[in-house]
Design an enzyme around this catalytic site. Structure first.
Site, PDB file in Angstrom:
ATOM      1  N   GLU A  11       0.841  -1.203   0.000  1.00 26.83           N
ATOM      2  CA  GLU A  11       0.000   0.000   0.000  1.00 26.83           C
ATOM      3  C   GLU A  11       0.873   1.249   0.000  1.00 26.83           C
ATOM      4  OE1 GLU A  11      -2.829   0.021   3.213  1.00 26.83           O
ATOM      5  OE2 GLU A  11      -3.829   1.838   2.483  1.00 26.83           O
ATOM      6  N   ASN A  52     -12.405  -1.160  -0.877  1.00 25.65           N
ATOM      7  CA  ASN A  52     -11.716  -1.776   0.255  1.00 25.65           C
ATOM      8  C   ASN A  52     -12.391  -1.342   1.540  1.00 25.65           C
ATOM      9  OD1 ASN A  52      -9.208  -2.871   1.783  1.00 25.65           O
ATOM     10  ND2 ASN A  52      -9.324  -0.735   2.462  1.00 25.65           N
ATOM     11  N   GLU A  53     -12.605  -2.279   2.438  1.00 28.17           N
ATOM     12  CA  GLU A  53     -13.179  -1.969   3.757  1.00 28.17           C
ATOM     13  C   GLU A  53     -14.272  -0.916   3.645  1.00 28.17           C
ATOM     14  OE1 GLU A  53     -10.175  -1.444   6.828  1.00 28.17           O
ATOM     15  OE2 GLU A  53      -9.560  -3.526   6.603  1.00 28.17           O
ATOM     16  N   TYR A  93      -6.688  -9.067  11.431  1.00 32.03           N
ATOM     17  CA  TYR A  93      -5.343  -8.826  11.964  1.00 32.03           C
ATOM     18  C   TYR A  93      -5.218  -9.439  13.348  1.00 32.03           C
ATOM     19  CZ  TYR A  93      -4.325  -5.543   8.196  1.00 32.03           C
ATOM     20  OH  TYR A  93      -4.082  -4.982   6.963  1.00 32.03           O
ATOM     21  N   GLU A 129      -6.116  -9.131   3.596  1.00 26.39           N
ATOM     22  CA  GLU A 129      -5.313  -8.455   4.632  1.00 26.39           C
ATOM     23  C   GLU A 129      -5.284  -9.362   5.854  1.00 26.39           C
ATOM     24  OE1 GLU A 129      -5.986  -4.296   5.428  1.00 26.39           O
ATOM     25  OE2 GLU A 129      -6.478  -3.914   3.315  1.00 26.39           O
ATOM     26  N   GLN A 160       2.148  -6.168   5.400  1.00 25.38           N
ATOM     27  CA  GLN A 160       2.338  -5.751   4.029  1.00 25.38           C
ATOM     28  C   GLN A 160       3.772  -6.069   3.618  1.00 25.38           C
ATOM     29  OE1 GLN A 160       1.015  -1.813   3.029  1.00 25.38           O
ATOM     30  NE2 GLN A 160      -0.934  -2.017   4.115  1.00 25.38           N
TER      31      GLN A 160
END
Ligand code: AHR
Length: 522
Positions: free
Chosen positions: A55, A202-203, A269, A326, A375
């Site tokens: 990103e 995204n999200e 996460y 992610e 990432q």
């Protein structure tokens, strides 16, 4: 194939006390038994499970990848050579870009044409720094070509228009004598690129627009209609998926838009403390936090199972892939660094997290078609850290490289009986394992010992396979928080493993504590 065989690979059946020794007890019996059903192969492990995510955030793109053509750091068309060499070695199948949250404020036309004429913008999500747009569509697709990865581009739904998204796809992939294809040619690229994966936002439940699932499902239907296949490029369209355990999101998306998507994403996460305000340090943690972190990462199994159950109801033939685009550990930033840059160190704990998650993804290979760790460089659970011209490989890098033998292999189910690794009143299985067979018939068995105090003796019996030769590599470390620094960049690195031996169809393994081992059987 009975499902139970697939689902037992994390089951623990006995409880053992943690002991402070790194040599397996010489009792003649095994601590762990594995039964590998090589005669009952299941589907393929999609190579894209070993995907990555880069990103415009902190020093991931700028410095980590892009240094510019005039840099004293050796580069090819502005992209640093040391990094591309390391990424090629790791065999990255697919790379997601430009975000993340950044994707929903990215206007791709700012990132094409002569670099000195590209407008700057403020990266509002990540540190409020000025983004000069020097790394744009051409540079990203050049990076993918340099490292041999397929591009996964994430489009802007939050602040972008349908027309803008449609034009981007035409710009990248059309070979016609059309306005966007001609603009690409004017900017120096004659041939269209192949862009096999495209994310529609995204999200969208958060940084991508704070939408309700019903609203996003409608927007997905609208935007994705205009993500077209030009000139033989076939796009796998990925809808923005749930935040962790938001099962209602998956339900609404699958019921209202499932037929129009090829993939549905999921983000999860691992936060060591479970507290977003104080996530915990990447390197300074005690055994209780070490244990808690591994226990939290194992939640991925429940998440994938429950989201899969919903997807199964709407899509029993499993046409729509789950795309975990992610995942990884998210700790506090390194002291003294910009909090918006998400720069964190990476220890053997991270390597163990990677191994455990891969085993979960393998187990769900019938539904999980892609995963992208967050990432690639200098951000979150990174593969590579850079300090100007210096570069180091993290323990996580080594797991990706060691596990690359699993990419595209046939999943072989196994059962495992393992003691627990217990701290206080919390227990997790001490050992996790997974196996695949590659196109040449070689079997690859990976094992993770989560216990930092005790080596374990593992006996693996193979049904339906015999091997004459065994070789392997191990990744372990002096301490459960050991990491690679710029002063000591090789503290945690793989070495040849001589702790496994073959006896008929049985493998005896002395599995070191806090270790990841990959064995190959021929
Ligand atoms: O990976 C960092 C951020 O985490 C991404 O930009 C966003 O999608 C997620 O919340």
């Amino acid at each position: 194939m009975p499902l139970a065989l697939v689902c037992l690979c994390l089951l623990s059946v006995t409880v053992a006390q943690a002991q402070s020794t790194d040599a397996p007890k010489d009792t003649g019996s095994s601590d762990v038994t594995v039964t590998l059903h090589a005669d009952q192969p299941l589907g393929k492990v999609n190579p894209n499970i070993y995907g990555h995510f880069a990103e415009h955030l902190g020093r991931c793109i700028y410095e980590g990848i892009w240094v510019g053509e005039d840099s004293s750091i050796p580069n090819t068309r502005g992209i640093r050579n040391d990094v591309t060499a390391a990424l090629r070695e790791m065999n990255i199948p697919v790379l997601r870009w430009p975000g993340g949250c950044f994707a929903d404020e990215y206007h791709w036309m700012d990132g094409i044409g002569p670099r000195d004429k590209r407008p700057a913008l403020i990266n509002t999500h990540w540190g409020g720094v000025v983004e000069n747009n020097h790394f744009g569509t051409h540079e990203f697709l050049d990076l993918c070509e340099q490292i041999g990865a397929e591009p996964y581009v994430c489009g802007n739904v939050g602040s972008g228009s349908v027309q803008e998204m449609m034009n981007w796809v035409e710009y990248m992939t059309s070979d016609a004598d059309s306005p966007m294809a001609n603009l690409r040619r004017a900017n120096g690229r004659d041939k269209p690129w192949k862009v096999p994966y495209f994310g529609v936002g995204n999200e969208s439940w958060g940084c991508g627009g704070n939408m309700r699932p019903e609203y996003y499902a409608d927007l997905y239907r609208r935007y994705s209609t205009f993500v077209k296949n030009y000139s033989g490029n076939r796009i796998f369209k990925i809808a923005g998926g749930a935040n962790v355990a938001d099962y209602n999101w998956t339900e609404v998306l699958m019921s209202r838009a499932g037929r129009l998507m090829h993939g549905l994403s999921l983000h999860h996460y691992t936060i060591p403390t479970g507290n977003w305000g104080r996530k915990g340090s990447a390197t300074e943690f005690d055994e209780a936090i070490y244990h808690k972190t591994l226990s939290r990462t194992l939640f991925m199994d429940e998440l994938v199972t429950k989201h899969s159950e919903i997807m199964d109801r709407h899509d029993p033939n499993k046409r729509v892939g789950m795309v975990i685009d992610e995942w990884g550990i998210w700790t506090d930033v390194e002291p003294g660094t910009n909090p918006g840059f998400l720069y964190q160190q990476n220890s053997i704990r991270d390597a163990i997290i990677a191994g455990l998650n891969f085993h979960i993804f393998h187990k769900h290979a019938d539904r999980v078609s892609m995963a992208n760790i967050a990432q690639t460089i200098n951000v979150l659970q990174a593969m590579i850290l850079t300090d100007k011209e210096k570069m180091l490989l993290t323990p996580t890098y080594h797991v990706f490289e060691m596990f690359s033998v699993h990419q595209g292999g046939t999943f072989l189910p196994l059962q495992i009986e393992t003691p627990d690794y217990t701290v206080g009143d919390s227990s997790i299985p001490a050992v996790s394992a997974s196996a695949t067979r590659d196109a040449d018939g070689e079997i690859h068995l990976s094992l993770v010992n989560t216990n930092p105090n005790q080596a374990l003796r593992v006996t693996c019996s193979m049904n339906g396979a015999e091997a004459k030769n065994i070789s392997g590599r191990v990744l372990t470390a002096p301490k459960f928080n050991s990491y690679n620094s710029f002063d000591a960049p090789e503290t945690v690195k793989p070495t040849d493993f001589d702790g496994a031996s073959l006896r008929g169809n049985q493998i005896e393994i002395n599995l070191p504590s806090k270790a990841v081992v990959v064995l190959s059987l021929r």
